[in-house]
Design an enzyme around this catalytic site. Structure first.
Site, PDB file in Angstrom:
ATOM      1  N   LYS A 228       0.863  -1.190   0.000  1.00  0.00           N
ATOM      2  CA  LYS A 228       0.000   0.000   0.000  1.00  0.00           C
ATOM      3  C   LYS A 228       0.894   1.232   0.000  1.00  0.00           C
ATOM      4  CE  LYS A 228      -3.837   2.145   2.482  1.00  0.00           C
ATOM      5  NZ  LYS A 228      -3.254   3.496   2.455  1.00  0.00           N
ATOM      6  N   ASP A 647      33.803  14.163   0.595  1.00  0.00           N
ATOM      7  CA  ASP A 647      32.550  13.599   0.088  1.00  0.00           C
ATOM      8  C   ASP A 647      32.811  12.975  -1.276  1.00  0.00           C
ATOM      9  OD1 ASP A 647      29.972  12.954  -0.509  1.00  0.00           O
ATOM     10  OD2 ASP A 647      29.222  15.008  -0.590  1.00  0.00           O
ATOM     11  N   ASP A 735      34.876  19.522   0.788  1.00  0.00           N
ATOM     12  CA  ASP A 735      33.841  20.455   1.247  1.00  0.00           C
ATOM     13  C   ASP A 735      34.403  21.355   2.340  1.00  0.00           C
ATOM     14  OD1 ASP A 735      31.615  21.791   2.012  1.00  0.00           O
ATOM     15  OD2 ASP A 735      30.388  20.030   2.432  1.00  0.00           O
TER      16      ASP A 735
END
Length: 815
Positions: A228, A647, A735
């Protein structure tokens, strides 16, 4: 203006933009286009065809359907007509560098001579686009002395297409009108699926088949079971004339589900009518995530589970097995993980299937008779049985709030049982500020003086403001009381695909029951401690609390008294998760707040963790991850740590990440800075530099930026210091942005909201050499690690002073 200016500003050997060319009009209708343009500043380029070119304006905040909003539109150089089809990325070093999306297109209807309108400074017109419609006007502003740019105002006229909210138009539509791609997808170079020529008539909408709720799946053979989904039911029509996407009630939501139109155009058929569900998020989807996706233009997925017609042939009288076989054949060559997918079927005992779905964190299953035809309306050929307690309710009123600035305290709910409205309780949580304002606006428009519910109502409805029962809300809850009212309701959003008269909660009230139990951990009451929040690892909310109680002292050595952002997943990692940096209603008093001035000059209260009670209080509110600033609250402008986040691109092995970490360690050591390593619990490694609190944010950020860019220039095949996904292919992103004021990084010893419940753990450099992955540490490893000193305590803090900056310059100058 001519196209000479356009040409002079561009190098067509570099930019993918079309070359300048004045062309004759191609028909009676004049084209218009709006391109969302993420250049040095995000804006919307509004263009009107005239005289073989596109007159162009840069609308800084984007168009607004609110007539009271006057949006600044700066006249720019004329563009060639061919620019109206351009969507892609302009290289950063080029004029206008950035991502360009085709946000809207259609034709425009001048209401007077356009040239005279431009000359006089007032141009009236009607737009016939996918998103911008009705009357508009461009008004030139009076120029200031020595002002070179030509400023206009773009204003919506009052008509049937006018709105009441300033940014509703740009907030609603966040994907390309032609390819269905988001800005992120365009920037990443994701190709839209190729269209297929559909030569059969476009099928019309027909009434969908609905399932009946039962407390258990049907027994016996002859049933096929499916998961569902938690989304919007959708009937997808493909054929001559394009793609149409309908809700269960026949509303055309092709615009709202626009991200699926491009992929649907690639379905190989002459025409088809497909039944399915539109979702967003992992697994079977999450309704709150879907609401966010529709607002922000995030990716959508369509799970197809039935085929009603194909190439003009009606299949509804055929048994489900035949319809499924035809559907599988038609979608067989579609990308298996693409936006259009085949809903898997599971054969076998329904109870076993339901148990497996529930253990995996699903919502439930739908069981379908394998030999039954397709019949519109609700019947017993389809049976749904649920794992979680969630239902739709009709909004019947609201309770005023005594909190300043809060639109209302709670919504009052009901449901229709045998044609009569029944009171079902109230919901007061799950709203953010946008929800509150948007809902209040809707409620005001349907206000009424008397209760729509017959008979007496409980005292909690005293002072209620009543509304006409027309809005349908989806609400999660713990259980129904003996009186048939919900407990601990959480608002998940409005359902625009369902009519109020259809909403009945009788079946839920009769079948829902249960309690996950409360317990005390570390002196804090943890409710629903038995709720599974990591389905694959079988980790409960109580287990999360026990982890943070165990590591609290070590965790607080690094996280205490810093502004902190929480990643909250109240129902687990496969449900809705969201970041929060300001304390909300119901948060424990133990969480501290600190006033911080933000970029816009306004001051806001941020959270911090003074002690273990605050940590566990945040866990009680569903927190899994803690992300910390690089400075403590007593000296916010002087960071005491610098973080280099490694990263890797998808597909790069962990050995490459480790090599990068050691290279950064050695380079920083040469410059005079000691470091420690932390595996993040994800894919990467943080190289952490303890600092004395002497330099400000600009100095620390500048140092990190310079260091990363030099290293990336020295090894361009291995590293990039730019966030662009396109430039990250096969490389590691260094980063340095973690070192900006206000940026955060995952706290040491914090859990990650990822499969397996990994922990971010500081490690010795020698230990890092032997590790195989960055997400290998689990909660069970913590007791042993706490028995030894933390690797982050070893490096001696240094200042980013003159000697270190000079050492950086010497290192950068080395070939």
């Amino acid at each position: 203006m001519s196209l000479k200016t356009y040409s002079e500003k561009r190098d067509f050997d570099i930019t993918p933009e079309p070359r300048a060319e004045v062309i004759e009009a191609g028909g009676e209708r004049l084209a218009f286009v709006v391109q969302k343009h993420d250049a040095s500043r995000l804006h919307y380029d509004f263009r009107l065809e005239h005289g073989g070119v596109l007159w162009s304006w840069a609308v800084t905040k984007g168009p607004s359907t609110d007539p009271s909003e006057k949006r600044l539109a700066v006249r720019t150089e004329d563009h060639p007509i061919s620019y109206g089809d351009f969507e892609g990325t302009i290289p950063e070093e080029e004029y206008g560098g950035g991502t360009v999306m085709l946000w809207d297109q259609g034709w425009w209807e001048p209401l007077h001579d356009p040239a005279e309108g431009i000359a006089s400074g007032k141009l009236h017109f009607r737009l016939h686009g996918a998103r911008m419609r009705g009357g508009w006007v461009l008004v030139r502003m009076r120029g200031k002395k020595n002002e070179k740019r030509e400023n206009w105002l773009l204003i919506k006229e009052k008509d049937d297409h006018a709105g009441r909210t300033a940014d509703a138009l740009t907030n609603k539509y966040r994907v390309s009108v032609t390819t269905g791609r988001s800005m992120r997808s365009i920037a990443a170079g994701t190709e839209p699926l190729g269209a297929v020529e559909h030569d059969a008539p476009l099928p019309r909408f027909r009434k969908v088949q609905l399932a009946t709720l039962r407390d258990a799946p049907p027994e016996g053979e002859g049933w096929i079971h499916e998961a569902k989904y938690d989304g919007y039911r959708c009937l997808m029509a493909v054929g001559k004339g394009g793609v149409r996407l309908y809700t269960r009630n026949g509303k055309d939501w092709s615009d709202r589900f626009g991200a699926l139109c491009g992929p649907a155009a690639a379905i190989p058929c002459g025409a088809a009518l497909i039944d399915g569900e539109v979702i967003a998020g992992p697994g079977g989807g999450d309704f709150s995530t879907l609401q966010t996706a529709l607002k922000k233009g995030n990716p959508l997925t369509f799970y197809a589970f039935d085929l009603l017609s194909r190439d003009g042939e009606d299949l509804t009288d055929a048994p489900l097995t035949e319809r499924r076989a035809a559907l599988e054949e038609m979608l067989g060559d579609m990308p298996p993980r693409g936006p259009i997918r085949l809903s898997p079927c599971i054969e076998g005992p329904g109870e076993m299937v339901l148990a497996a779905i529930c253990d995996a964190g699903g919502e439930g299953i739908v069981s379908k008779r394998s030999e039954a035809p397709y019949k519109g309306g609700r019947g017993t050929a389809w049976i749904k049985s649920k794992c979680i307690r969630r239902a739709e309710f009709v909004v019947i009123g609201w309770s005023p709030s005594d909190k300043r600035g809060r639109a209302f305290s709670s919504l009052l709910l009901g449901s229709y049982e045998h044609g009569e409205l029944v009171y079902r309780g109230r919901v007061g949580t799950g709203f953010d500020s946008d929800d509150l304002d948007a809902l209040k606006s809707k409620l005001d428009r349907i206000a009424r003086k008397t209760s729509p519910v017959p008979g007496d109502l409980p005292s909690e409805t005293k002072d209620a403001q009543w509304v006409t029962p027309s809005l349908v809300a989806e609400v999660a809850y713990t259980e129904f009381t003996a009186e048939g009212r919900i407990r601990h309701g959480v608002f998940h959003g409005l359902r625009e695909d369902k009519e109020a008269k259809e909403v009945s909660a009788k079946a839920e009230a009769e079948t829902d029951s249960g309690d996950d139990g409360d317990t005390e951990i570390g002196g804090m009451r943890i409710s629903s401690a038995g709720r599974v929040v990591y389905p694959d690892a079988k980790v409960t909310k109580g287990d999360v609390a026990r982890h943070y109680a165990l590591v609290a002292d070590r965790f607080l050595d690094h996280a205490a008294d810093r502004p902190v952002s929480l990643l909250r997943c109240p129902s687990g990692i496969e449900d809705d998760c969201f970041f929060q940096k300001h304390a909300g209603k119901g948060f424990p008093d133990a969480l501290g707040t600190v006033a911080i001035e933000e970029k816009d000059g306004e001051t806001a209260d941020y959270m911090y963790l003074p002690n273990a009670e605050a940590v566990l209080g945040a866990v009680q509110m569903g927190t899994l991850e803690f992300h910390i600033w690089g400075a403590a609250r007593d000296k916010l402008e002087k960071p005491d740590r610098m973080v280099f986040d490694l990263d890797p691109d998808e597909g790069l092995g962990f050995d490459r990440v480790k090599e990068a970490a050691f290279e950064i360690r050695d380079a920083l050591d040469r410059i005079g800075l000691e470091t420690a390593a932390m595996v993040t619990g994800g894919k990467g490694v943080h190289v952490i530099v303890p600092l004395r609190r002497t330099a400000g944010w600009d100095t620390v950020k500048g140092f990190a930026q310079t260091f990363c860019h030099v290293l990336a220039e020295r090894h361009p095949d291995r590293y990039t210091a730019t966030m662009s996904k396109a430039k990250r292919k096969g490389r590691i992103f260094l980063d340095w942005l973690r070192n900006e004021r206000g940026a955060t990084a995952i706290a040491p010893y914090a859990l990650r909201a990822r499969s397996g419940a990994p922990v971010a753990v500081p490690v010795e450099w020698d230990e890092l050499k032997a590790l195989k992955v960055a997400n290998g540490f689990r909660m069970g490893d913590m007791e042993k690690r706490l028995s030894r000193a933390c690797p982050l305590s070893r490096p001696a803090p240094r200042s980013i002073g003159k000697s270190v900056v000079e050492a950086l310059e010497d290192w950068a100058g080395d070939s």
